[in-house]
Design a protein around this motif. Structure first.
Motif, PDB file in Angstrom:
ATOM      1  N   THR A 115       0.844  -1.188   0.000  1.00 15.65           N
ATOM      2  CA  THR A 115       0.000   0.000   0.000  1.00 15.65           C
ATOM      3  C   THR A 115       0.886   1.247   0.000  1.00 15.65           C
ATOM      4  O   THR A 115       2.093   1.174   0.292  1.00 15.65           O
ATOM      5  CB  THR A 115      -0.908   0.041   1.243  1.00 15.65           C
ATOM      6  OG1 THR A 115      -0.077   0.222   2.413  1.00 15.65           O
ATOM      7  CG2 THR A 115      -1.706  -1.251   1.381  1.00 15.65           C
ATOM      8  N   GLU A 116       0.280   2.391  -0.282  1.00 12.62           N
ATOM      9  CA  GLU A 116       1.051   3.631  -0.335  1.00 12.62           C
ATOM     10  C   GLU A 116       1.704   3.932   1.013  1.00 12.62           C
ATOM     11  O   GLU A 116       2.879   4.307   1.071  1.00 12.62           O
ATOM     12  CB  GLU A 116       0.150   4.793  -0.753  1.00 12.62           C
ATOM     13  CG  GLU A 116       0.896   6.119  -0.870  1.00 12.62           C
ATOM     14  CD  GLU A 116       0.007   7.260  -1.308  1.00 12.62           C
ATOM     15  OE1 GLU A 116       0.514   8.390  -1.424  1.00 12.62           O
ATOM     16  OE2 GLU A 116      -1.205   7.015  -1.523  1.00 12.62           O
ATOM     17  N   LEU A 117       0.958   3.754   2.104  1.00 11.14           N
ATOM     18  CA  LEU A 117       1.526   4.034   3.417  1.00 11.14           C
ATOM     19  C   LEU A 117       2.637   3.044   3.746  1.00 11.14           C
ATOM     20  O   LEU A 117       3.673   3.425   4.306  1.00 11.14           O
ATOM     21  CB  LEU A 117       0.438   3.971   4.496  1.00 11.14           C
ATOM     22  CG  LEU A 117       0.915   4.265   5.930  1.00 11.14           C
ATOM     23  CD1 LEU A 117       1.582   5.636   6.005  1.00 11.14           C
ATOM     24  CD2 LEU A 117      -0.246   4.159   6.919  1.00 11.14           C
ATOM     25  N   GLN A 118       2.451   1.780   3.403  1.00 16.36           N
ATOM     26  CA  GLN A 118       3.508   0.794   3.642  1.00 16.36           C
ATOM     27  C   GLN A 118       4.782   1.170   2.890  1.00 16.36           C
ATOM     28  O   GLN A 118       5.888   1.072   3.435  1.00 16.36           O
ATOM     29  CB  GLN A 118       3.028  -0.588   3.220  1.00 16.36           C
ATOM     30  CG  GLN A 118       2.014  -1.215   4.158  1.00 16.36           C
ATOM     31  CD  GLN A 118       1.456  -2.515   3.630  1.00 16.36           C
ATOM     32  OE1 GLN A 118       1.442  -2.767   2.424  1.00 16.36           O
ATOM     33  NE2 GLN A 118       0.982  -3.370   4.536  1.00 16.36           N
ATOM     34  N   ARG A 119       4.632   1.604   1.635  1.00 14.04           N
ATOM     35  CA  ARG A 119       5.814   2.003   0.857  1.00 14.04           C
ATOM     36  C   ARG A 119       6.516   3.190   1.503  1.00 14.04           C
ATOM     37  O   ARG A 119       7.751   3.240   1.569  1.00 14.04           O
ATOM     38  CB  ARG A 119       5.410   2.345  -0.583  1.00 14.04           C
ATOM     39  CG  ARG A 119       4.972   1.157  -1.409  1.00 14.04           C
ATOM     40  CD  ARG A 119       4.980   1.477  -2.901  1.00 14.04           C
ATOM     41  NE  ARG A 119       4.094   2.573  -3.242  1.00 14.04           N
ATOM     42  CZ  ARG A 119       2.812   2.428  -3.590  1.00 14.04           C
ATOM     43  NH1 ARG A 119       2.271   1.216  -3.597  1.00 14.04           N
ATOM     44  NH2 ARG A 119       2.073   3.474  -3.901  1.00 14.04           N
ATOM     45  N   LYS A 120       5.726   4.155   1.982  1.00 15.21           N
ATOM     46  CA  LYS A 120       6.326   5.337   2.607  1.00 15.21           C
ATOM     47  C   LYS A 120       7.077   4.959   3.882  1.00 15.21           C
ATOM     48  O   LYS A 120       8.166   5.476   4.147  1.00 15.21           O
ATOM     49  CB  LYS A 120       5.235   6.363   2.925  1.00 15.21           C
ATOM     50  CG  LYS A 120       4.689   7.077   1.695  1.00 15.21           C
ATOM     51  CD  LYS A 120       3.622   8.098   2.073  1.00 15.21           C
ATOM     52  CE  LYS A 120       3.118   8.851   0.861  1.00 15.21           C
ATOM     53  NZ  LYS A 120       2.059   9.838   1.224  1.00 15.21           N
ATOM     54  N   VAL A 121       6.505   4.059   4.666  1.00 18.73           N
ATOM     55  CA  VAL A 121       7.163   3.634   5.903  1.00 18.73           C
ATOM     56  C   VAL A 121       8.455   2.876   5.588  1.00 18.73           C
ATOM     57  O   VAL A 121       9.499   3.123   6.220  1.00 18.73           O
ATOM     58  CB  VAL A 121       6.207   2.767   6.741  1.00 18.73           C
ATOM     59  CG1 VAL A 121       6.962   2.066   7.865  1.00 18.73           C
ATOM     60  CG2 VAL A 121       5.088   3.633   7.326  1.00 18.73           C
ATOM     61  N   ILE A 122       8.394   1.950   4.653  1.00 17.21           N
ATOM     62  CA  ILE A 122       9.595   1.191   4.274  1.00 17.21           C
ATOM     63  C   ILE A 122      10.676   2.126   3.755  1.00 17.21           C
ATOM     64  O   ILE A 122      11.864   1.996   4.098  1.00 17.21           O
ATOM     65  CB  ILE A 122       9.244   0.127   3.210  1.00 17.21           C
ATOM     66  CG1 ILE A 122       8.361  -0.973   3.815  1.00 17.21           C
ATOM     67  CG2 ILE A 122      10.504  -0.474   2.591  1.00 17.21           C
ATOM     68  CD1 ILE A 122       9.029  -1.780   4.913  1.00 17.21           C
ATOM     69  N   HIS A 130       5.763  -3.789  10.392  1.00 16.16           N
ATOM     70  CA  HIS A 130       5.689  -5.243  10.581  1.00 16.16           C
ATOM     71  C   HIS A 130       4.772  -5.880   9.543  1.00 16.16           C
ATOM     72  O   HIS A 130       5.076  -6.946   8.995  1.00 16.16           O
ATOM     73  CB  HIS A 130       5.219  -5.566  12.002  1.00 16.16           C
ATOM     74  CG  HIS A 130       6.284  -5.433  13.030  1.00 16.16           C
ATOM     75  ND1 HIS A 130       6.677  -4.214  13.549  1.00 16.16           N
ATOM     76  CD2 HIS A 130       7.074  -6.370  13.635  1.00 16.16           C
ATOM     77  CE1 HIS A 130       7.650  -4.405  14.426  1.00 16.16           C
ATOM     78  NE2 HIS A 130       7.907  -5.704  14.504  1.00 16.16           N
ATOM     79  N   LYS A 131       3.666  -5.232   9.259  1.00 16.55           N
ATOM     80  CA  LYS A 131       2.748  -5.760   8.251  1.00 16.55           C
ATOM     81  C   LYS A 131       3.388  -5.728   6.866  1.00 16.55           C
ATOM     82  O   LYS A 131       3.266  -6.681   6.081  1.00 16.55           O
ATOM     83  CB  LYS A 131       1.449  -4.952   8.245  1.00 16.55           C
ATOM     84  CG  LYS A 131       0.363  -5.555   7.369  1.00 16.55           C
ATOM     85  CD  LYS A 131      -0.962  -4.816   7.553  1.00 16.55           C
ATOM     86  CE  LYS A 131      -2.045  -5.459   6.679  1.00 16.55           C
ATOM     87  NZ  LYS A 131      -3.350  -4.769   6.857  1.00 16.55           N
ATOM     88  N   ALA A 132       4.108  -4.641   6.555  1.00 17.80           N
ATOM     89  CA  ALA A 132       4.769  -4.520   5.249  1.00 17.80           C
ATOM     90  C   ALA A 132       5.869  -5.568   5.091  1.00 17.80           C
ATOM     91  O   ALA A 132       6.005  -6.182   4.024  1.00 17.80           O
ATOM     92  CB  ALA A 132       5.351  -3.110   5.093  1.00 17.80           C
ATOM     93  N   LEU A 133       6.663  -5.784   6.135  1.00 20.60           N
ATOM     94  CA  LEU A 133       7.732  -6.774   6.069  1.00 20.60           C
ATOM     95  C   LEU A 133       7.170  -8.191   5.919  1.00 20.60           C
ATOM     96  O   LEU A 133       7.739  -9.020   5.196  1.00 20.60           O
ATOM     97  CB  LEU A 133       8.616  -6.681   7.312  1.00 20.60           C
ATOM     98  CG  LEU A 133       9.500  -5.433   7.424  1.00 20.60           C
ATOM     99  CD1 LEU A 133      10.282  -5.442   8.731  1.00 20.60           C
ATOM    100  CD2 LEU A 133      10.440  -5.316   6.234  1.00 20.60           C
ATOM    101  N   ALA A 134       6.047  -8.442   6.590  1.00 22.40           N
ATOM    102  CA  ALA A 134       5.419  -9.755   6.440  1.00 22.40           C
ATOM    103  C   ALA A 134       4.931  -9.956   5.008  1.00 22.40           C
ATOM    104  O   ALA A 134       5.089 -11.030   4.422  1.00 22.40           O
ATOM    105  CB  ALA A 134       4.251  -9.888   7.421  1.00 22.40           C
ATOM    106  N   GLN A 135       4.352  -8.894   4.449  1.00 20.28           N
ATOM    107  CA  GLN A 135       3.885  -8.967   3.068  1.00 20.28           C
ATOM    108  C   GLN A 135       5.046  -9.153   2.107  1.00 20.28           C
ATOM    109  O   GLN A 135       4.978  -9.966   1.175  1.00 20.28           O
ATOM    110  CB  GLN A 135       3.106  -7.688   2.721  1.00 20.28           C
ATOM    111  CG  GLN A 135       2.638  -7.592   1.267  1.00 20.28           C
ATOM    112  CD  GLN A 135       1.508  -8.553   0.951  1.00 20.28           C
ATOM    113  OE1 GLN A 135       1.068  -9.312   1.821  1.00 20.28           O
ATOM    114  NE2 GLN A 135       1.056  -8.545  -0.290  1.00 20.28           N
TER     115      GLN A 135
END
Length: 253
Positions: A200-207, A236-241
């Motif tokens: 997701t856009e927010l996940q990309r920004k956090v990563i 954590h959700k982004a890394l799991a994905q």
């Protein structure tokens, strides 16, 4: 002052020089063809630009189209080199202009490698006083020559293609030339970029904030205007994905 079409070499001369270059690998022959067709690049750049972008930038992009033509031209197809080169030069400049106006979206890995290719060509040209050969570009970018060809082919597309389609195949064909310490091979960078694009856009920004800018969770939270706990949950959700997409277990820091 640019030369007219009549001042360009004849097709017979160009074909003879190309055949001699491909047989000998003599960079002087390659440079002679590049120099002879430089006026064509400038003429097309002037015609396509219309003052919307700096002419020097368009010429630089057009030179990549000329380089592509030199490495792909097949006289057996019955097309004149001038016609073939004009098509690729025009295509490169149009793609550049479309990218800058936001009308066309390319996969991020292709955009990054395209920019790297442009910078590499310009750096080698400035250093050597001539357009580089495909092999010289491959060495400088640490990519197999066939991988450079795939980047050039992928740059020709004018629409966004699914990563499971044509451009995904191009990405899978690009391989590194040599191992470099502390640097992911280009094929791994492509796979990682493709996976990150599916977040997701927010996940990309956090990563990006945590692993590319190397911010702390608190600093990332301040930049993204969300709480530190939210940053931690998203990470954590982004890394799991990413772990699922990459086929391995995520490494949580």
């Amino acid at each position: 002052m640019t030369r007219s079409n009549d001042d360009l070499p004849s097709d017979e001369q160009t074909v003879a020089q190309l055949q001699a270059y491909r047989a000998s690998g003599d960079p002087a022959l390659y440079q002679a063809i590049c120099a002879a067709y430089a006026p064509l690049v400038e003429r097309i750049a002037r015609r396509q630009g219309g003052g919307s972008e700096p002419l020097a930038d368009l010429i630089q992009v057009g030179q990549i189209g000329l380089l592509h033509a030199l490495n792909r031209f097949d006289p057996a197809r019955g097309v004149k080199f001038r016609t073939y080169a004009s098509h690729l030069i025009t295509g490169e400049i149009r793609h550049y202009l479309r990218d800058h106006t936001g009308l066309v979206r390319r996969p991020r890995w292709l955009a990054k490698l395209s920019h790297e290719l442009e910078r590499t060509v310009e750096a080698l040209r400035a250093r050597n006083g001539r357009l580089p050969t495909l092999e010289e570009i491959a060495q400088a970018m640490n990519i197999q020559p066939d991988g450079v060809r795939e980047i050039l082919r992928a740059r020709e597309t004018t629409t966004h293609v699914s990563l499971d389609g044509g451009e995904g195949k191009a990405g899978r064909a690009i391989r590194h030339l040599r191992y470099e310490t502390f640097q992911l091979p280009v094929e791994d960078r492509i796979v990682l970029t493709e996976a990150i694009e599916k977040l997701t856009e927010l996940q990309r920004k956090v990563i990006y904030a945590l692993f590319y800018l190397d911010l702390t969770e608190t600093e990332a939270a301040r930049r993204l205007r969300i709480s530190q706990k939210h940053v931690s949950r998203v990470m954590h959700k982004a890394l799991a994905q990413l772990g699922r997409l990459l086929g391995g277990e995520p490494q949580v820091r």
